[in-house]
Design a protein around this motif. Structure first.
Motif, PDB file in Angstrom:
ATOM      1  N   ASN A 155       0.734  -1.264  -0.007  1.00 55.35           N
ATOM      2  CA  ASN A 155       0.010   0.188  -0.135  1.00 55.35           C
ATOM      3  C   ASN A 155       1.046   1.245   0.088  1.00 55.35           C
ATOM      4  O   ASN A 155       0.163   2.422  -0.230  1.00 55.35           O
ATOM      5  CB  ASN A 155      -0.923  -0.006   1.341  1.00 55.35           C
ATOM      6  CG  ASN A 155      -1.953  -0.903   1.082  1.00 55.35           C
ATOM      7  OD1 ASN A 155      -2.509  -1.406   0.193  1.00 55.35           O
ATOM      8  ND2 ASN A 155      -2.656  -1.558   2.234  1.00 55.35           N
ATOM      9  N   ILE A 156       2.266   1.035   0.062  1.00 51.27           N
ATOM     10  CA  ILE A 156       3.147   2.300   0.136  1.00 51.27           C
ATOM     11  C   ILE A 156       2.685   3.134  -0.989  1.00 51.27           C
ATOM     12  O   ILE A 156       2.471   4.309  -1.037  1.00 51.27           O
ATOM     13  CB  ILE A 156       4.278   2.102   0.519  1.00 51.27           C
ATOM     14  CG1 ILE A 156       4.588   1.694   1.951  1.00 51.27           C
ATOM     15  CG2 ILE A 156       5.324   3.135   0.213  1.00 51.27           C
ATOM     16  CD1 ILE A 156       6.081   1.084   2.219  1.00 51.27           C
ATOM     17  N   PRO A 157       2.719   2.541  -2.327  1.00 47.01           N
ATOM     18  CA  PRO A 157       2.690   3.247  -3.620  1.00 47.01           C
ATOM     19  C   PRO A 157       1.303   4.096  -3.706  1.00 47.01           C
ATOM     20  O   PRO A 157       1.025   5.199  -3.940  1.00 47.01           O
ATOM     21  CB  PRO A 157       2.883   2.522  -4.728  1.00 47.01           C
ATOM     22  CG  PRO A 157       3.850   1.504  -4.174  1.00 47.01           C
ATOM     23  CD  PRO A 157       3.413   1.163  -2.629  1.00 47.01           C
ATOM     24  N   TYR A 158       0.399   3.329  -2.990  1.00 45.37           N
ATOM     25  CA  TYR A 158      -1.013   3.825  -3.187  1.00 45.37           C
ATOM     26  C   TYR A 158      -1.298   4.902  -2.081  1.00 45.37           C
ATOM     27  O   TYR A 158      -1.850   6.001  -2.617  1.00 45.37           O
ATOM     28  CB  TYR A 158      -1.944   2.917  -2.784  1.00 45.37           C
ATOM     29  CG  TYR A 158      -2.422   1.713  -3.701  1.00 45.37           C
ATOM     30  CD1 TYR A 158      -2.637   1.907  -5.109  1.00 45.37           C
ATOM     31  CD2 TYR A 158      -1.764   0.370  -3.428  1.00 45.37           C
ATOM     32  CE1 TYR A 158      -2.690   1.039  -5.927  1.00 45.37           C
ATOM     33  CE2 TYR A 158      -2.377  -0.574  -4.231  1.00 45.37           C
ATOM     34  CZ  TYR A 158      -2.525  -0.412  -5.475  1.00 45.37           C
ATOM     35  OH  TYR A 158      -2.566  -1.318  -6.555  1.00 45.37           O
ATOM     36  N   LEU A 159      -0.418   4.964  -0.946  1.00 50.94           N
ATOM     37  CA  LEU A 159      -0.313   5.990  -0.164  1.00 50.94           C
ATOM     38  C   LEU A 159       0.299   7.101  -0.746  1.00 50.94           C
ATOM     39  O   LEU A 159      -0.024   8.419  -0.541  1.00 50.94           O
ATOM     40  CB  LEU A 159       0.348   5.648   1.144  1.00 50.94           C
ATOM     41  CG  LEU A 159      -0.363   4.689   1.917  1.00 50.94           C
ATOM     42  CD1 LEU A 159       0.573   4.331   3.289  1.00 50.94           C
ATOM     43  CD2 LEU A 159      -1.802   5.368   2.610  1.00 50.94           C
TER      44      LEU A 159
END
Length: 295
Positions: free
Chosen positions: A70-74
Motif C-alpha cells: 500500500n505504500i505506493p497507493y499512499l
C-alpha cells in the motif's frame, strides 16, 4: 450571457485564502465559483488519485504484506491531496506540496521495483537512502525556488521505474499470453499519460479561446473544457495502472492472468477467457464436444 447554463461572474469572489501567490496558474479562472476554492474543477478532479488509491488499499485488506503493497497507493493519495490543496488556494507554499508529492509518489514505486526481491534489511536501507536524498533535494528545491531540477529528477525517476519494470516483466512473466496482456496494459498506461500531457498543453496554448468558450456555454457544461482537470483524470488512471501493475509483478501473483485484478475502466482493456464448444465435423454430421477455454 451563457447559452447552455449559468453565467459566469464578471469579477471573481474575494479570495478566502488571500491573493494568489503561486508561480504556476492555470486556465481555470480563480475564485469564479466560490470564494473558498480558487480552481474548483482542478481541485475536485484530484479525487481521481484518491479514489484509485482507496481502491488499491481496500483490495489489499487482510494481506500479510498489505503495508508494503500500500505504500505506493499512499503516495498517489498524497499527490491527490497535495494537488487539491494547491489548486484550492493557489498559494506559493502549497505549490510545493503539489511539486514534491509527485516525487514522493514516484519514489514509492521506485523503491518497490528495486527492492521487491531484497532482504528486509536491504529494502529498509535503500528506503532510508532514497528518503534522505529526497529530503535534501526538497529542501534545496524550496530554498532555491527552482523548477528545472524538479522536472529533470521526476523524468529520471520515471525512466528508471519504466526500465526496471520492463526487466521484471521479462523475468517474472513466462506465459506468452499473459506477457502480451501485461505489455498491452503498459502501452495503454503510456497512451493515457501522453494523452493527458497533450490535453494539458492544449489548455495552456488555447487558454484565451477556451475561457471565452466557457463563458459562452456557461456552467456546468463549461467544466468539460477545464482541460487541466482532464490531465488529473488521465494521469490518475495512468498512475494507477503502473502502480497496480508493479504491485502485481512484484508479488507472488506475477504470471497469473490479469483480468479481474484492476479497477474500472482498466479491466475493460484486458481479455477474459471465454468458453466455447469444441466443434468436431465428421462426414456423418457435426458433434459438439466439451467446452474449452479460448484466449
Amino acid at each position: 450571457m451563457a447559452s447552455l447554463g449559468w453565467s459566469y461572474r464578471d469579477t471573481p469572489y474575494d479570495p478566502y485564502w488571500g491573493p494568489t501567490s503561486s508561480k504556476a496558474n492555470f486556465c481555470e479562472e480563480d475564485y469564479i465559483v466560490t470564494r473558498y476554492i480558487a480552481e474548483l474543477v482542478n481541485t475536485l478532479t484530484n479525487l481521481t488519485y484518491i479514489l484509485y488509491a482507496i481502491h488499491g488499499i481496500y483490495k489489499n485488506w487482510g494481506r500479510k504484506d498489505a503495508f508494503l503493497r500500500n505504500i505506493p497507493y499512499l503516495g498517489i493519495m498524497g499527490v491527490g491531496f497535495g494537488s487539491a490543496v494547491f489548486h484550492a488556494t493557489n498559494k506559493y507554499y502549497t505549490q510545493w506540496a503539489d511539486d514534491l508529492s509527485m516525487l514522493l509518489a514516484t519514489a514509492t514505486v521506485m523503491h518497490r521495483v528495486y527492492t521487491y526481491d531484497d532482504t528486509p534489511l536491504h529494502a529498509v536501507l535503500k528506503g532510508l537512502g532514497l528518503a534522505a536524498f529526497l529530503t535534501v533535494f526538497s529542501v534545496w528545491h524550496c530554498l532555491s525556488d527552482e523548477i528545472v531540477g524538479h522536472s529533470i529528477l521526476f523524468g529520471v525517476m520515471v525512466v528508471l521505474v519504466g526500465t526496471k519494470t520492463r526487466s521484471i516483466i521479462s523475468h517474472r512473466v513466462e506465459d506468452p499470453a499473459v506477457k502480451k496482456e501485461v505489455r498491452k496494459l503498459v502501452r495503454w498506461g503510456s497512451v493515457i499519460f501522453i494523452s493527458g500531457y497533450v490535453i494539458w498543453n492544449i489548455d495552456n496554448i488555447t487558454c484565451s479561446w477556451l475561457t471565452q468558450a466557457k463563458r459562452t456555454i456557461g456552467m456546468p457544461l463549461s467544466f468539460l473544457l477545464e482541460l487541466h482537470g482532464w490531465w488529473h483524470i488521465f494521469t490518475g488512471i495512468g498512475a494507477y495502472i503502473f502502480i497496480a501493475l508493479v504491485e502485481y509483478l512484484t508479488s507472488e501473483e506475477a504470471g497469473e492472468p490479469l483480468a479481474g485484478r484492476f479497477a474500472w475502466p482498466i479491466d475493460l482493456f484486458l481479455r477474459r477467457p471465454r468458453s466455447t464448444p469444441n466443434i468436431i465435423r465428421t462426414g456423418y454430421g457435426t458433434l459438439s464436444a466439451a467446452p474449452e477455454n479460448i484466449d
